[in-house]
Structure formats: C-alpha cells, structure tokens
Scaffold this motif. Structure first.
Motif, PDB file in Angstrom:
ATOM      1  N   ASN A 251       0.836  -1.203   0.000  1.00 40.66           N
ATOM      2  CA  ASN A 251       0.000   0.000   0.000  1.00 40.66           C
ATOM      3  C   ASN A 251       0.873   1.256   0.000  1.00 40.66           C
ATOM      4  O   ASN A 251       2.091   1.182   0.198  1.00 40.66           O
ATOM      5  CB  ASN A 251      -0.962  -0.014   1.203  1.00 40.66           C
ATOM      6  N   ASN A 252       0.249   2.396  -0.217  1.00 42.78           N
ATOM      7  CA  ASN A 252       0.997   3.657  -0.317  1.00 42.78           C
ATOM      8  C   ASN A 252       1.812   3.967   0.932  1.00 42.78           C
ATOM      9  O   ASN A 252       2.924   4.488   0.833  1.00 42.78           O
ATOM     10  CB  ASN A 252       0.035   4.830  -0.571  1.00 42.78           C
ATOM     11  N   GLN A 253       1.248   3.661   2.097  1.00 40.74           N
ATOM     12  CA  GLN A 253       1.942   3.973   3.342  1.00 40.74           C
ATOM     13  C   GLN A 253       3.263   3.220   3.424  1.00 40.74           C
ATOM     14  O   GLN A 253       4.298   3.791   3.773  1.00 40.74           O
ATOM     15  CB  GLN A 253       1.068   3.610   4.557  1.00 40.74           C
ATOM     16  N   TRP A 254       3.191   1.954   3.093  1.00 40.25           N
ATOM     17  CA  TRP A 254       4.390   1.103   3.136  1.00 40.25           C
ATOM     18  C   TRP A 254       5.443   1.639   2.157  1.00 40.25           C
ATOM     19  O   TRP A 254       6.631   1.780   2.492  1.00 40.25           O
ATOM     20  CB  TRP A 254       3.983  -0.326   2.791  1.00 40.25           C
ATOM     21  N   ALA A 256       5.735   4.655   0.931  1.00 42.79           N
ATOM     22  CA  ALA A 256       6.256   5.980   1.334  1.00 42.79           C
ATOM     23  C   ALA A 256       7.197   5.864   2.520  1.00 42.79           C
ATOM     24  O   ALA A 256       8.197   6.574   2.621  1.00 42.79           O
ATOM     25  CB  ALA A 256       5.089   6.914   1.661  1.00 42.79           C
ATOM     26  N   LYS A 257       6.883   4.955   3.414  1.00 43.75           N
ATOM     27  CA  LYS A 257       7.670   4.850   4.642  1.00 43.75           C
ATOM     28  C   LYS A 257       9.010   4.153   4.422  1.00 43.75           C
ATOM     29  O   LYS A 257      10.036   4.558   4.975  1.00 43.75           O
ATOM     30  CB  LYS A 257       6.855   4.083   5.698  1.00 43.75           C
TER      31      LYS A 257
END
Lengths: 264, 264, 264
Positions: A251-254, A256-257
C-alpha cells in the motif's frame, strides 16, 4: 526524497493488463498482476492480439521465450496499442545472448513505441549498441554507460528501467535510483518479469511512465525485503511464497515509509 | 558405501543450464536450477538454440510436451552441444505412451549422444525395446530388466538413471542404488523433470555423468524426506514449498550424512 | 439437501486425465489433478492426441491460450474421446473477449459432445448467444439468463456449470446452487481452470456429469474457505499454498459436512 505513490489506484481501477510473455514465468506474472489488484489477460494468437489489446489498459511484451512468429504477434499487438494510446512496456529478456534476440528487439524498437523498457544492466547495455553486453552487471562498469542509457531513452522517447543491486530509472532527463531489494530476488525465476508486469499494472492504472517504473521497483524491492525477513532460516520456496504475500498487501503507506529512492 | 559429493561445485561454478523442456514444469525446472545455485536459460527458438547451447555448461532435453518441430530443435541443440563437448541429459517423458513419443526418442537417440538419460521404470523399459512398458513400475518386474538396461547403457555409451521407490543408476558396468526419497515426490508434478534438471546442474558443474545422476537422486530424495518431515499434517502445497526450500539449502555434509546408496 | 459425494472414488480409481490446456495455469492444473488423487497427462501434439485420449478416463479442453492449430488438435482429441465414450469437459476461457475465441468455441461445440461446460457468468452468457457477455457477472443480471442457460444445456445435451459468488449447475432440468467459496479464489490465477480439472477428475472416476460439477464446486469452494482461515493475516501466496493443501486432504466427510448446496 519525496515521491508520490499511487499504488491504490491499481486496486481502484483494476486495469486489464494484456501480456504476451514467456512460458517460463507466465503463471508468476499472472499471479503478480492479480496480487497488485489488476486483471491479467494472456492472449497471443495472431487472430486476436489486436482485439484484446484495445480492451486493455496496458500491454506487457516479454521476450523470454521467443520465436519469429512470436515477435510478429508482439509487433501486431504493439502497433494496435500505440494507435489506441494503450501504454506498452518491453522486457528484452536475454537480448545480448543471441543474435536472434538482438535482431528481434531491433524489430520491436523500430515498429513499436514503448512507455517503459525494463531489463538488467547487461540487457540494457546491449540495447545501447554494445552486443558484448555481458559483465556489465558489475556496478562500477554500469556507471560508465549511464550517458548511453540516457541518450537511448531520449532517442526512443521512453523510460528505461535497469534492475540491479541499485535499480536505475531514467527518461533521459530525470534520473531515479532505488535502493530497495535483496539479492534473494535474483535466486527466484521471474522476479524481473514480475517487475515488468508490475510496471504494466502501474501504467494501466494511469501512472506516468517514470513513476510506474519507480513505484514497481520500490514495491518489488520492499516485497523482497519483507519476504527475506519473514522466511527466517527457511529457503527459496518460502521466500517466494512471502514475496507474493507482500505484494498482495502492498500500500501507499508502506511504499512511502520504507521506499529508499534518490531522484535528480 | 563412501561416495564423494561435490554439490558445492554447482554454487562455485554457477553453470548456465540450457533447457529445452515442457510447458508444464518449465517454471519448476528454472526454480530448481536456481535453488541448486546454477543459472537456467530456457530458449527453444530454431534460430537461437545452437548459439545458446555453446554458451552453456550443460543441456537438458525434456520431451514432456512435444511436437515434431520441438524434436527438430532438440536435435539441433543436441548436435551443437555434442560438437562443443557440452554434456546433454535426456528426459524421455511418457515415451511408452504414444508411438509419436517412441519415434521421437528414436530420432533423438540416433542423432545426439547423451551423458545421462533419466526416466521412470516404464519409460526406460520402453527404451530397452519393449513398447509395452507399462506396469514395469512394479519393483519385482523391474529387477528382471536390469540386464537390458545395462546393455542399453553400454550400447549408447551413456549413464541411465531410473527413478523409482529405489532409484537405480548404471553406466553399463557400475551400478548404484539410491534409497532416499518419499512417495510424496510422485504426488507433485515435475519432480522427475526437476531431478533431470539437477542432473544437468551437476553435469554443468563438471561432475562425471554417473556421479551427477547419483548426486541428483540423493539430493532430491533428501529434499523430499525433509519436506515430508517439515510439512507435518499439512498437504501437498506445503510439501512442495519445503521441497524447494531444502534443495536451496542442500550441501555436501547433508548428502554425505543422510545419503543412502549402495554401489557395486 | 442430501447429496451423495464420491470423492474417494478418484483416489481409488486414480484416473488418467488428459489435458489440452493453456500455458498460464498448466502447472496448477497438473498439481490440482494430483492433489485430487488422479494422474494428469498434458499432451497436445497433433500426432498423439488421439492415441493419448483413448488411454485416458477423461479429457479436459481449456482454451485459455489458444491458436487455430490448438483448436484443431482439441477437436481431434475431442472426437476420439467421443468415439471411445471418454467424457470431455470444456472451459471456454474468455470466449466473449474476442471474435476468434467465439468462433473457436462454435467450432468446438459443433464437433465435440461435452459432458460438462464450465465457465463464469460472462463466458456462459456469451455461449447463450449474446456476444456482449460482459457485465453479466452481477448476480441480479445472472438470474435473468438462467432460462437461456437451461435451454443451452438441453440443446447441447450437456451439463453447464457457472462459477460465481454462488456457483450454478444445470443439465437443463435439474438445478443445483453451491454456496461455498471465497472471493479470494478469484485473486489467484487458474482457480477456474483448476475447478475444470477437478470436474475432469470426477468424470474420470466415473461420476455422473451433474454430480461431477457439483462435487468439484463444493471441493474447490471448501478448499478456498479453509485456505482463507489458515492464512490468517497472510497474503495470496500463502492462500494459494493452503488451497492445494486442502484439496490434497479433501474427503467425503468434509464435503458432506460443510458443503452448502441447494438442488431442485
């Protein structure tokens, strides 16, 4: 560096990704496409490739196992895709290995416009004009051919994505390096092909070509890192299972992080 | 019996193993080759098989799914391999099942010199001249055709490897029986093909033909035993994953300690 | 509703299931057939399909990746099967997607008698005469074409099996709905093809056509439910492994206890 990820767009749009691909990793590519949230269609009959590609949101051409007739059908599909503005990604598997592969890629490049071309250093250096592409995989040598790669990207008006210990993406102007991944990825067949399919998924979801390549590299790299952690002391079979697991949960969070990219 | 294993040579040399193989298990064979520490290349186009094989350290010909043109390309590759002293291993899948398969193998045997031929009892007995190869899988019957197998090995100047509840390897003079393995191996597709690929990896690493077949049988047998223990109450999907795991973690110590062979 | 399952018959008879199938999921279909306790044979050469099919207990024709010559060989095998009373099951993959696929199915239906035809709602509705088969997957729309499906089953004297959130099986008179399964099954490639192979296993074990389709749907549905429970928070790679695990451990008790069917 801040980079905007749009992974969720794949799950939102669920694009149809038309593959004309090799028999070795065709199942892996279909499952990887599904894991991304897109729909794979693998159709390569002369009679139907044009009709299929115009219903699709992107086209993946992978020449892992090829024949003359195969290239003909790839060109047919690629031209139809170009006419309908369906983005096309090329995986020139083993292009440096035989003259037949080299000539086949030359035909493809002459007839079809590609949004992205993805290969390893040896393959891409072969495309840059040196048939003797072997040994270029070493990182130091790779740096010496970067100007050629940028020139090629400009000449073909495409994005070139080079897989390696550090992945490299350029459109001839911008350059992005991706530091995710693990050497284990090269010990499972088809991780290159699967990266190309993920690029196809991103293109099919409407992502810009450079972003598609970068996003795919970060996603597959993170998936590899996670699979390596998860497998512990187990071997390549377990690694491969977790690789598919993690892409299906990306997902985007993963991204980006944990994505480690350097863009100029 | 003391037998010297040279498994680590595969990881040291990382040979390129050229496969012309069937579409059912081609992915398994590529992953098994990587798990051994070698590099697979699956190229079967008429235009390139010769150029590819001379860059390889061994050639695997597997006729699981075949066609007339496929046999032509196998012969082309096999002849080029013979000229360049690249060892060739044959897997005559289902040779007893149809006359087309029988005639195809006859063509292959007439045109190509094989370092190793690996099959099950039914397939090998068919090669020995009896088209009615079925039912030979029973262990008692198998013993009755051993003289024919030895004769065939001598006549073809090859090593013959017969998979079964006890695996059997002969060059016409020496005989080795391997007692490792589990019946579960026959409940997953491609374990025979994968054994042939492992023989290809051993040949590509420079092991002698008889040693290659014995080493491959012990390795796959031990991998199967380990996978069976690891899976516990789970089913065939889990077994298959652990099978790949254990080959990727195989080493000389394991082979020497748990290999059960009887050589004469 | 009480329904008699005969799953153990597959393990008892160990039928040989001849597949002419697509390159994407051919490995999955072979492993699924083995997991059921049957033996797969994947032979598609013009020279041998007839000789192979008459030794088999059922024939699976799957047009996932097709070509003109492929359809010719399917027809050849199908006719030989019909002559020898070997039951044939058809999977008309993507029939609505291109006119080539539509024409290919028309040729198959004209030349071969099928015991069972299995597809999704879109594919089956295309067979019912509407080329515009897309969007029919929605459950409400599906109900509106049931009379057409029953009519088609009667006209072709076959059993039609429609995969969906609720699976539907009819011979034109009787109707059975199967409520097992999970949406995850559509996120792994080949679960449709594998269901068709399981139908082939049931037919090969001598089950009646309608029972074969119902039994296969319940078995794959239960396997999916179990795999979903077993995977917990893991992803699609793990799900896929447990799917194969559970089919390899399927039995009549499980089917009878957890199968949710409604027959009229």
């Amino acid at each position: 560096m801040s980079f905007e990820y749009n992974w969720e767009k794949i799950r939102e749009i669920q694009p149809l990704i038309h593959h004309i691909t090799n028999s070795v990793t065709i199942n892996d590519c279909a499952n990887m496409t599904l894991a991304c949230g897109a729909s794979p269609v693998m159709a390569d009959a002369e009679e139907e490739v044009e009709e299929m590609v115009v219903q699709s949101q992107s086209l993946v051409l992978n020449m892992g196992t090829l024949s003359k007739s195969y290239i003909d059908r790839m060109i047919k599909a690629g031209k139809a895709a170009n006419q309908q503005q369906v983005p096309v990604v090329l995986d020139p598997v083993g292009v440096g290995a035989t003259s037949f592969r080299f000539q086949s890629v030359e035909r493809l490049l002459a007839e079809v416009k590609f949004a992205v071309i993805r290969g390893n250093a040896s393959e891409i250096s072969t495309l840059c004009g040196s048939r003797a592409g072997k040994g270029v995989d070493a990182d130091t040598e790779f740096e010496t051919i970067l100007p050629d790669i940028q020139k090629l990207a400009k000449r073909l008006n495409t994005v070139i994505a080079v897989s390696g210990s550090v992945d490299y993406v350029t459109d001839g102007e911008r350059e992005v390096r991706i530091y995710n991944g693990t050497p284990l990825l090269s010990q499972v067949t088809g991780t290159g092909c699967m990266s190309t399919s993920v690029i196809g998924c991103c293109l099919g979801a409407g992502l810009e070509a450079l972003s598609s390549a970068v996003t795919a590299y970060v996603a597959v790299g993170l998936a590899g890192e996670w699979a390596e952690r998860m497998k512990g002391n187990a071997g390549l079979g377990t690694f491969r299972m977790y690789l598919m697991d993690s892409v299906s949960q990306m997902n985007n969070q993963w991204l980006a992080k944990e994505g480690k990219i350097d863009a100029r």
